[in-house]
Design an enzyme around this catalytic site. Structure first.
Site, PDB file in Angstrom:
ATOM      1  N   SER A  82      16.795 -31.225 -24.873  1.00  0.00           N
ATOM      2  CA  SER A  82      17.605 -32.404 -24.609  1.00  0.00           C
ATOM      3  C   SER A  82      16.990 -33.626 -25.275  1.00  0.00           C
ATOM      4  O   SER A  82      15.762 -33.722 -25.387  1.00  0.00           O
ATOM      5  CB  SER A  82      17.690 -32.619 -23.091  1.00  0.00           C
ATOM      6  OG  SER A  82      18.629 -33.609 -22.766  1.00  0.00           O
ATOM      7  N   GLN A 131      21.031 -37.204 -31.625  1.00  0.00           N
ATOM      8  CA  GLN A 131      21.918 -37.934 -30.723  1.00  0.00           C
ATOM      9  C   GLN A 131      22.102 -39.341 -31.282  1.00  0.00           C
ATOM     10  O   GLN A 131      21.151 -40.126 -31.339  1.00  0.00           O
ATOM     11  CB  GLN A 131      21.338 -38.006 -29.312  1.00  0.00           C
ATOM     12  CG  GLN A 131      22.275 -38.658 -28.302  1.00  0.00           C
ATOM     13  CD  GLN A 131      21.629 -38.855 -26.941  1.00  0.00           C
ATOM     14  OE1 GLN A 131      20.686 -39.647 -26.810  1.00  0.00           O
ATOM     15  NE2 GLN A 131      22.116 -38.140 -25.935  1.00  0.00           N
ATOM     16  N   TYR A 158      25.119 -46.370 -21.444  1.00  0.00           N
ATOM     17  CA  TYR A 158      25.028 -46.992 -22.749  1.00  0.00           C
ATOM     18  C   TYR A 158      26.434 -47.330 -23.253  1.00  0.00           C
ATOM     19  O   TYR A 158      27.425 -47.110 -22.560  1.00  0.00           O
ATOM     20  CB  TYR A 158      24.218 -46.110 -23.694  1.00  0.00           C
ATOM     21  CG  TYR A 158      22.790 -45.939 -23.200  1.00  0.00           C
ATOM     22  CD1 TYR A 158      21.994 -47.065 -22.962  1.00  0.00           C
ATOM     23  CD2 TYR A 158      22.258 -44.688 -22.901  1.00  0.00           C
ATOM     24  CE1 TYR A 158      20.701 -46.937 -22.472  1.00  0.00           C
ATOM     25  CE2 TYR A 158      20.962 -44.554 -22.396  1.00  0.00           C
ATOM     26  CZ  TYR A 158      20.194 -45.681 -22.184  1.00  0.00           C
ATOM     27  OH  TYR A 158      18.921 -45.556 -21.680  1.00  0.00           O
ATOM     28  N   LEU A 165      17.077 -31.233 -14.105  1.00  0.00           N
ATOM     29  CA  LEU A 165      16.208 -30.513 -13.170  1.00  0.00           C
ATOM     30  C   LEU A 165      16.400 -28.999 -13.233  1.00  0.00           C
ATOM     31  O   LEU A 165      16.421 -28.318 -12.209  1.00  0.00           O
ATOM     32  CB  LEU A 165      16.405 -31.028 -11.741  1.00  0.00           C
ATOM     33  CG  LEU A 165      15.792 -32.405 -11.452  1.00  0.00           C
ATOM     34  CD1 LEU A 165      15.965 -32.755  -9.986  1.00  0.00           C
ATOM     35  CD2 LEU A 165      14.322 -32.469 -11.841  1.00  0.00           C
ATOM     36  N   ARG A 206      12.393 -32.848 -19.234  1.00  0.00           N
ATOM     37  CA  ARG A 206      11.027 -32.950 -18.720  1.00  0.00           C
ATOM     38  C   ARG A 206      10.286 -31.608 -18.737  1.00  0.00           C
ATOM     39  O   ARG A 206       9.073 -31.573 -18.950  1.00  0.00           O
ATOM     40  CB  ARG A 206      11.042 -33.548 -17.310  1.00  0.00           C
ATOM     41  CG  ARG A 206      11.352 -35.034 -17.285  1.00  0.00           C
ATOM     42  CD  ARG A 206      11.417 -35.565 -15.860  1.00  0.00           C
ATOM     43  NE  ARG A 206      11.582 -37.010 -15.829  1.00  0.00           N
ATOM     44  CZ  ARG A 206      12.750 -37.644 -15.904  1.00  0.00           C
ATOM     45  NH1 ARG A 206      13.864 -36.942 -16.045  1.00  0.00           N
ATOM     46  NH2 ARG A 206      12.812 -38.963 -15.870  1.00  0.00           N
TER      47      ARG A 206
END
Length: 363
Positions: free
Chosen positions: A22, A99, A181, A300, A323
């Protein structure tokens, strides 16, 4: 066959598995230029076996950066280092993606470890823009509402950035329509109180995103995939919601978008988000079921079993990890070991593959 390690075709691009890096801001650029940090950061995840590496939010204009340290693709000089990084990623059997983003009213702010709030122009900040003159919160800059010329510039900046992305060797573009955004700011009635053709009704609020998609497709080859990241809900009454996202996703599907990257939130400070393992998977599942477009689940997802369950059950077509990839750059290699899937390790690392022996014994 372990579903997580089945290939997936996106137009002419073949992902070797369903595990995707990601986009994760590194806040480590100067004047938008990528450097050795980005080469090692992104390259490590390619060595680690991810099928698609989506480069962090990369600004289509200087004023579109979140922080002064964001990556950019607003000038030709940015391209050569991106080419170098992408060549390395491709050499590892991974697909380089980017991105493209514009921060809108959330621009000109400090990177997380340097402070909070607005970066003054004297310290490298800049005037910011948005759908209206309403700031994200009291600690963010007050934007100038985009006029017709400003909106045209945003669309043109995305178009030009897509052309540079092609020159830089990216094979996938993701448009950032999430996390509060600029494109998300236009989508949500909580941040868009315009009264012209870009505000008010659902059809007006989605207009800018549709124009950006069309402009991107003008220069992005037909054989290469286009992804859009959406925040499926603002998690706030009266905001953008899952019904809106389903309706928009169906429209994007017929406009040349191949996959919806399903995130949530980011447009409302302190929104009541029920954060927990796989808490956003429900949106990927619903969008996939109701529109037929491919979807990605993110948020997650931290274990091989969770990732396998999501794709094996058909809730989403890919999983995007953020993460967890910061903690474990080689997540796909160890996920394959954990799930019993056979994958190729880099030749340089083969002797460290668990349970590998040679005629001479363990090495």
């Amino acid at each position: 066959m372990i579903k997580l390690f089945e290939p997936l075709a996106l137009r002419s691009v073949i992902l070797k598995n369903r595990i995707v890096v990601s986009p994760m801001c590194q806040y480590s650029a100067e004047d938008g230029f990528a450097n050795d940090w980005h080469l090692v950061h992104l390259g490590s995840r390619a060595v680690g076996g991810a099928s698609l590496i989506i480069q962090e939010a990369t600004a289509v204009s200087p004023e579109g950066r979140i922080s002064p340290e964001d990556l950019g693709i607003w000038k030709d000089e940015h391209v050569p280092m991106l080419q170098r990084i992408n060549a390395f990623i491709a050499a590892q059997g991974s697909v380089p993606g980017v991105q493209l983003a514009h921060a809108g009213r959330k621009a000109s702010t400090f990177r997380p470890w340097s402070g909070e709030g607005v970066v003054a122009e004297s310290d490298g900040g800049w005037p910011v823009v948005g759908p209206t003159d309403v700031p994200f919160n009291d600690n963010y800059p007050v934007p100038t509402a985009l006029d017709a010329n400003g909106i045209r510039k945003v669309v043109d900046d995305f178009r030009t950035a897509a052309g540079r992305a092609l020159e830089a060797g990216f094979k996938v573009i993701e448009l950032h329509g999430a996390h509060g955004y600029l494109l998300h700011q236009f989508l949500s009635p909580l941040s868009n109180q315009r009264t012209d053709e870009y505000g008010g009704t659902f059809e007006n609020r989605i207009r800018l995103l549709l124009e950006v998609v069309a402009a991107t497709r003008e220069v992005w080859p037909e054989n290469l995939p286009l992804i859009v990241r959406l925040s499926a809900t603002d998690w706030t009454e009266g905001g953008w919601n899952a019904d809106d996202t389903v309706q928009l996703s169906a429209m994007l599907k017929v406009r040349g978008v191949d996959l919806i990257d399903c995130s949530t939130g980011g447009n409302v400070p302190k929104a009541p988000i029920p954060v927990g393992p796989g808490y956003q998977v429900q949106f990927a599942e619903r969008i996939k079921e109701e529109t037929g477009i491919l979807t990605g689940a993110v948020g997650l997802i931290t274990t091989p079993a969770e990732a396998e369950a999501i794709v094996a059950s058909g809730q989403a077509d890919i999983v995007l990890l953020a993460r967890e990839f910061l903690r474990e750059p080689y997540f796909p290699l160890f996920a394959a070991q954990d799930l019993g899937a056979e994958v190729q390790w880099p030749a340089q690392y083969e002797r460290a593959r668990p349970h590998v022996h040679t005629a001479a014994g363990p090495r």
